[in-house]
Motif scaffolding. Structure first.
Motif, PDB file in Angstrom:
ATOM      1  N   THR A   1      -7.735  -6.897   6.894  1.00 17.66           N
ATOM      2  CA  THR A   1      -8.537  -5.896   6.169  1.00 17.66           C
ATOM      3  C   THR A   1      -7.634  -5.038   5.284  1.00 17.66           C
ATOM      4  O   THR A   1      -8.025  -4.649   4.182  1.00 17.66           O
ATOM      5  N   GLU A   2      -6.413  -4.777   5.743  1.00 17.22           N
ATOM      6  CA  GLU A   2      -5.467  -4.037   4.898  1.00 17.22           C
ATOM      7  C   GLU A   2      -5.158  -4.836   3.627  1.00 17.22           C
ATOM      8  O   GLU A   2      -5.065  -4.284   2.532  1.00 17.22           O
TER       9      GLU A   2
ATOM     10  N   ASP B   1      -8.155  -4.564   1.397  1.00 14.91           N
ATOM     11  CA  ASP B   1      -8.198  -3.202   0.855  1.00 14.91           C
ATOM     12  C   ASP B   1      -7.188  -3.022  -0.266  1.00 14.91           C
ATOM     13  O   ASP B   1      -7.478  -2.417  -1.298  1.00 14.91           O
ATOM     14  N   VAL B   2      -5.983  -3.525  -0.052  1.00 17.24           N
ATOM     15  CA  VAL B   2      -4.912  -3.235  -0.996  1.00 17.24           C
ATOM     16  C   VAL B   2      -5.197  -3.898  -2.350  1.00 17.24           C
ATOM     17  O   VAL B   2      -4.857  -3.353  -3.404  1.00 17.24           O
ATOM     18  N   GLN B   3      -5.879  -5.048  -2.322  1.00 19.68           N
ATOM     19  CA  GLN B   3      -6.245  -5.675  -3.600  1.00 19.68           C
ATOM     20  C   GLN B   3      -7.236  -4.794  -4.367  1.00 19.68           C
ATOM     21  O   GLN B   3      -7.129  -4.628  -5.583  1.00 19.68           O
ATOM     22  N   ASN B   4      -8.192  -4.205  -3.634  1.00 19.74           N
ATOM     23  CA  ASN B   4      -9.144  -3.304  -4.282  1.00 19.74           C
ATOM     24  C   ASN B   4      -8.458  -2.017  -4.746  1.00 19.74           C
ATOM     25  O   ASN B   4      -8.740  -1.500  -5.833  1.00 19.74           O
ATOM     26  N   LEU B   5      -7.557  -1.492  -3.902  1.00 18.95           N
ATOM     27  CA  LEU B   5      -6.843  -0.268  -4.261  1.00 18.95           C
ATOM     28  C   LEU B   5      -6.053  -0.451  -5.550  1.00 18.95           C
ATOM     29  O   LEU B   5      -6.007   0.440  -6.398  1.00 18.95           O
TER      30      LEU B   5
ATOM     31  N   ARG C   1       0.827  -1.207   0.000  1.00 18.57           N
ATOM     32  CA  ARG C   1       0.000   0.000   0.000  1.00 18.57           C
ATOM     33  C   ARG C   1       0.865   1.262   0.000  1.00 18.57           C
ATOM     34  O   ARG C   1       0.601   2.209  -0.742  1.00 18.57           O
TER      35      ARG C   1
END
Lengths: 219, 89
Positions: free
Chosen positions: A143-144, A147-151, A93
């Motif tokens: 959750t990070e 999130d990072v896959q979506n980001l 990230r």
């Protein structure tokens, strides 16, 4: 400004999916002035809520593709099984943030965005083997990881569409194409992930139903 | 050299361990908030630490905690505004 493509009732292309506010695109054209997102969320949130309430009782739920569900579940659970040798989602990230700030930020150009896309794909490859502690209980590292896959997917969509748009318009400013180009770019850029690694990308002319853009003043 | 401060965090995981206080050393950079410090701990020191937050901008209230004995939003409370070791529960 980007977001999910919706119709006037907030329907996305996927039956049963509605989007409103900052998740949807198009309302503000090429730039969103500060504060206007609140008005958009209020107006379209109300529409989406009414439509969702009405249609929830009428629409037949779509058939789930159980193989796809299993695949998504595997992807979500993978970081928990990454052991000690996997990639660190916080590091990915942080790298992605710097990459986007430097190359796809306020002033963009072709070389920077091409570099960013290459790096995003490399980060995406790393993000398929993340590792976090194995607890499923309020696990912030997990959750990070999710999130990072979506980001990474959003970052790729932003960089890809900004690279294609060879002009400057609204909040999109390119130092290699500093002028607005109405002859070529009164269009929206769309991306769709159909399951392939690369998104499908196309453009569609903007339909001016009520008002037309002013004729550009040539200086 | 970045100055550092002491962050004491009250922790509890039902069925795993009883209430305990853990002590961490966190960087005291300009305008660092308690929430920033907790993320520093999560990123760099202890991946098992858990806390709630959402907007990180003092709008949602998710990160309400008792900080040095007072109810505060972690994202709105700067470390510089607190005296002595910082206690979070």
């Amino acid at each position: 400004m980007g977001g999910v493509k919706i119709d006037a009732q907030c329907h996305a292309d996927l039956p049963g999916l509605l989007a409103a506010g900052e998740d949807s695109g198009g309302t503000h054209g090429s730039n969103r002035l500060g504060g206007n997102g609140v008005a958009e969320s209020t107006v379209f949130g109300a529409i989406a809520g009414e439509v969702a309430a009405r249609e929830a009782s009428e629409v037949t739920p779509a058939q789930l593709d159980l193989a796809q569900v299993a695949q998504i579940e595997r992807r979500a659970l993978q970081p928990l099984e990454g052991g000690t040798s996997g990639e660190d989602p916080f590091a990915i990230r942080s790298t992605l943030e710097s990459l986007m700030w430097d190359n796809v930020g306020l002033v963009r150009d072709r070389d920077g965005m091409t570099h960013a896309l290459d790096q995003i794909r490399a980060l995406h490859a790393r993000s398929t083997r993340l590792a976090v502690p194995s607890s499923r209980r309020l696990n912030l590292a997990w959750t990070e990881a999710l999130d990072v896959q979506n980001l990474l997917q959003v970052a790729e969509a932003v960089a890809h569409s900004a690279l294609v748009r060879t002009e400057s318009r609204g909040a999109h400013y390119r130092s290699d194409f500093p002028e607005q180009d109405d002859a070529r770019w009164l269009s929206n850029v769309y991306l769709r992930y159909d399951g392939a690694m690369e998104p499908r990308l196309w453009t569609e002319p903007v339909a001016f139903t009520r008002m037309s853009p002013p004729v550009a003043v040539v200086s | 050299v970045t100055p550092v401060g002491t962050l004491r965090v009250r922790r509890f995981e039902p069925g795993v361990h009883s209430v305990r206080w853990d002590t961490f050393t966190v960087p005291l950079e300009d305008r660092t908030t308690v929430l920033d410090a907790l993320f520093c701990v999560l990123r760099d020191q202890d991946r098992s630490i858990a806390f709630r937050c959402a907007c990180r901008a003092a709008m949602c209230g998710s990160c309400a905690m008792v900080i040095n004995g007072h109810e505060r939003l972690a994202c709105k409370t700067s470390l510089a505004s607190l005296k002595g070791p910082i206690r979070v529960q």
